[in-house]
Enzyme design. Sequence first.
Site, PDB file in Angstrom:
ATOM      1  N   GLU A  88      -3.647  -7.018   4.303  1.00  0.00           N
ATOM      2  CA  GLU A  88      -3.401  -6.457   3.265  1.00  0.00           C
ATOM      3  C   GLU A  88      -2.010  -6.958   2.807  1.00  0.00           C
ATOM      4  OE1 GLU A  88      -4.272  -2.801   2.882  1.00  0.00           O
ATOM      5  OE2 GLU A  88      -3.572  -2.764   0.829  1.00  0.00           O
ATOM      6  N   ASP A  89      -1.093  -7.349   3.200  1.00  0.00           N
ATOM      7  CA  ASP A  89       0.242  -7.814   2.794  1.00  0.00           C
ATOM      8  C   ASP A  89       0.522  -9.310   3.010  1.00  0.00           C
ATOM      9  OD1 ASP A  89       0.460  -5.151   2.459  1.00  0.00           O
ATOM     10  OD2 ASP A  89       1.479  -4.680   4.270  1.00  0.00           O
TER      11      ASP A  89
END
Length: 721
Positions: A88-89
């Site tokens: 996600e990051d």
Amino acid sequence: MKSEKINKKYPKKFTDLINKIREYNPQVEKDIPLLWKTYNFAKKGHGEQFRLSGEPYFEHLYQTAIILTELSMDTTTICAGLLHDILEDTEYSKKIISNEFSETIANIVEGVTKISDIKFNSQEDKQANNFRKMLLSVAKDIRVIIVKFADRLNNMRTLKSMPKSKQKRISLETRDVYAPLAHRLGMHKIKSELEDLSFKHLQLKQYKFLKKQVLKNKKYFDEYIKKFKKIIHNSLNENQIKTKILGRTKNLSSINKKMNIQNKDLDKIFDILAIRIIVDKLSDCYAVLGIIHQQFKPIAERFRDFIATPKSNGYQSIHTTIIGPEGKNIEIQIRTGKMNKIAETGIAAHWKYKETSKDMDEIDKKILWLRELIDILKNDPNNSEDFMETLKIDLFKEEIFIFTPKGDLITLPKNATTLDFAFAVHTDVGLSCIGSKVNSRIVPLNTILSSGDKVEILTSNNIKPSYNWLKFVKTNRAKSRIRRWFRKNEYIESINLGKEILDKKLRQAKMADKIKIISKKYKEMGFQTQDLFFQAIGKGEITIKGIIDKVCKEKTIIDNEETKNKPFFPRFYKSTSKGVTVQGVDNVMVNFGKGCNPIPGDDIVGYITRGKGITIHRSNCKNIPIKEKELDRLIEVNWDKNIDYTFYSHLTILSENRNGILQDISNTIQNMKTSIASISMNSEGTIAQGNIIIIVDNLKHTKNVIKKIKKIPGIIKVKRI
Ligand code: MN
């Protein structure tokens, strides 16, 4: 010596983590290199990222891993916990994680990422339940859910640094989706903490009030529990039963619930006091129960034996509420150490027990915990209904969960399409559906949906359902709505068509003055209503000639008029029955299939349409609107032996782009005494593409023309379509 050396280079944080794992998994040593690699990968991967609280992002990952060790999770899950936000990051892809670590770890991380993308924002109970089911179905591997719980628990613990609106949304989601799910899976400890934390953020005032009350009475409660424990301890010792006695007050959110339900204030709720007695053997549970009931009066209706009848989530324990010293109610739970572990960690405990078999197939792993539930539950057939509920956790493979743009969830069967979704939203939406967006991208109506998709339906007032729809919709609802629409509209359509045919043909026969009279003679023709009469005309069941023969005295030659009509092409070719004989049927309306334009010599087949007579197609035509069930709509048709009509044939040509090629083609065709109905060429660079419609007698004629065109220099390809 070697391991000592390694130990020295590890930071304390990492050593702490390993020590936590070692408590329940002495074999952790061999996993240390992998854990160390993961630890560093996560730390580096999130590098300079910070949380809103100001902490380095890695702290969140580390704490998530720590929570997982408290659930006694396996190394794979702890690694996935450390990596759970990496997709996600950061820039890392699933493939990289899979290559660097393992496919299982990558799958769990991906699962957590997917779940995190799904935001719950409905207050409806039913929606919450769908939502829980969806999480489980998206998760696939139950460890995804366990990592998600750990992630959520850490987020709830650090929620303060979030903006207020986010605090509320996350707390609601935690209260309505995650806490009940944790309860469902028997993870009591997680459930209690999640509940208390969301209670705190959603009703801060009440939370603070209760906390103060409990704290105010804490000294008294503690003293009371201490005294009570001593009494019990002594009598159990006399009976030589080894026990561990834990005293506690209930968690704040359950006290709050109790206060709301019973409408009482704290002083009146005595059973916030609870004692847990943990024994070694199952038989000791009942021995302890007997000893306690001898000494204190039980409240009969509060007695529960969840050892004989475990809860569907696998929970086992004896519950009894007794009237203790000073007349206070005390809830006592009696269970073995193993039961306690299962009660606190639920599914996670099952997970640990089966970790022994290492090389198990992923699928076996996944269903093993279910099997263990089965073992626990199979002794009690009375519980089977409840049990089926539990089993469904892994059984909604047959369902998918789709979001509306507003965030509502709609449950559909597996393989359902966007059109099924449209009909599930509303029949009118389905009937006027022209397209759809799945996750913001425009896709065709037959796109198969998968759980978690967000679908938006595009509608238009000008759209009509198509028979083709019936080929791909999956739900009965969509099918029956589409069929119903056709039944209703075909009826109207054939009535209108019948009126039109009657009107047109009578005018052509110069009998316009008879239209009204003939329209009223439906009874003479054997129809109960005028609509049925028109419908029969529209469907080609009766002919105008037949009507005139029957109801008019004047005999008119009417069946020749259509041959005078010039066929309209290229859009599509309309003809009478002339040229084609239909098996066993006389005098029917015949159309030639759009785009397929059969000519004598082609293998043909008739298709009985609803309301428009018979359409003739080439038998290999892909446009026959047929479903297998409707094979009885196909009818044998043949070309007349002596046809003196001409037909249209559509050719496409691919050629080199050179001067004069168009001229060469048209000369070649005309030299064969063949007329051209239309000809066009478009050039694109060195290539030209042409469309030619020629007037031919039959298939042989077309083939000869094609042969000749192919001989023209520069021609690459000639094809009839
Ligand atoms: Mn996270």
